[in-house]
Design a protein around this motif. Structure first.
Motif: not given
Length: 321
Positions: A143, A146, A256, A258, A261-262, A265, A277, A280
């Motif tokens: 995180i 990213y 994957g 993450q 998304l970060i 999006n 994604l 999710y």
């Protein structure tokens, strides 16, 4: 009565374990099960129950708030594939983006990590230091990395400033590399490759160190150049490792989400939307009207795709070995 017939029951009695030994054995078994029972109960609750409920939910409509489900059979799968125009369009776009990542990330990872591994294998001094440097991106918190990449790729980020200072202003992206539909997905592919190269490099390095040096030296003595040794000897011996690295890249592309998304999006305009994604977002990012049934159905479609890819990989491994 013969002597043999009398000795047989006595021998059987002697061969049978005493009752105390049997009781002690059962006590040990019960103690073992007592230690294992919490883990088994946790798996049944968090694993088996969750998987079963998720599978059943893929055949129902539920927003997460109502006390009961509304069964629709294969309706959720039909909505994702063709019945719901908006969902089907989103799914096709996500499939296209995911397919590009599944192809590009493994290929680029192999193209970058194999030369790095060969270089590290040829270095005798500072090999451990360089190996730690190359492995650093993998152990860094995802995180945090990213968010750092978002800053670097922003309109006023380091890359645009560097391009401007080098006189390459025509390559600058005024809306940022993640805001341009033409550069968003390639930029994320580069970041995925950057994060997957460390593990692939170490895998290749371990494979290179396992190759018998006598084979390579014999090829050099026979007049084979470095390119022919790499192509005819080293590369065939590293094919199983290459298949494993490719499978890891495909797995990350399928499941994957993450990084997407970060960093974006799914934007801009869905150009970086992927299947993970999308699942999710269907489950958790639709405000007060989440579609958990559609999310579960998409999750099981992803699972079916992963199983097919695993079977194909197992068959490919048997061929190259």
């Amino acid at each position: 009565m013969s002597t043999t017939s009398v000795e047989l029951p006595a021998r059987r009695l002697r061969e049978q374990p005493p009752r105390r030994a049997v009781a002690a054995r059962w006590r040990r078994r019960l103690v073992g099960w007592a230690f294992v029972a919490p883990a088994v109960a946790l798996f049944l609750l968090m694993g088996a129950y969750t998987i079963a409920s998720g599978f059943l939910l893929s055949f129902a409509k539920w927003n997460g708030f109502t006390p009961s489900w509304r069964w629709v059979g294969l309706g959720n799968y039909a909505d994702l594939l063709y019945a719901d125009p908006s969902l089907a369009a989103d799914l096709r776009r996500a499939v296209g983006n995911t397919a590009q990542i599944m192809v590009a990330v493994p290929l680029l990872t192999v193209a970058v990590s194999l030369p790095l591994a060969v270089m590290l294998n040829s270095i005798t001094r500072l090999r451990a230091v360089l190996r730690s440097v190359y492995f650093l991106p993998y152990v860094t918190s995802g995180i945090a990395v990213y968010y750092a990449w978002r800053y670097v790729l922003a309109p006023d980020g380091a890359i645009n400033l560097l391009l401007g200072s080098l006189g390459l202003g025509s390559l600058r992206q005024p809306q940022g590399f993640l805001g341009n539909p033409d550069t968003a997905l390639p930029t994320l592919i580069v970041i995925l490759v950057w994060s997957s190269v460390p593990v692939a490099t170490l895998l290749y390095l371990s494979g290179l160190q396992a190759i018998d040096r006598g084979i390579v030296e014999a090829a050099h003595i026979d007049g084979a150049g470095s390119w022919h040794v790499m192509r005819r000897i080293i590369w065939p011996l590293l094919r199983p490792m290459t298949v494993a690295i490719a499978l890891l890249g495909v797995r990350d592309a399928l499941h994957g989400f993450q990084i997407f998304l970060i960093m974006t999006n799914g934007g801009p305009g869905g150009h970086t939307d992927v299947l993970g994604l999308m699942a999710y977002r269907l489950a958790f990012m639709k405000g007060l009207a989440p579609s958990l049934g559609h999310a579960s159905a998409l999750g099981w479609l992803l699972f079916a795709g992963a199983v097919l890819l695993t079977l194909a990989n197992a068959r490919l491994l048997r061929r190259v070995q």
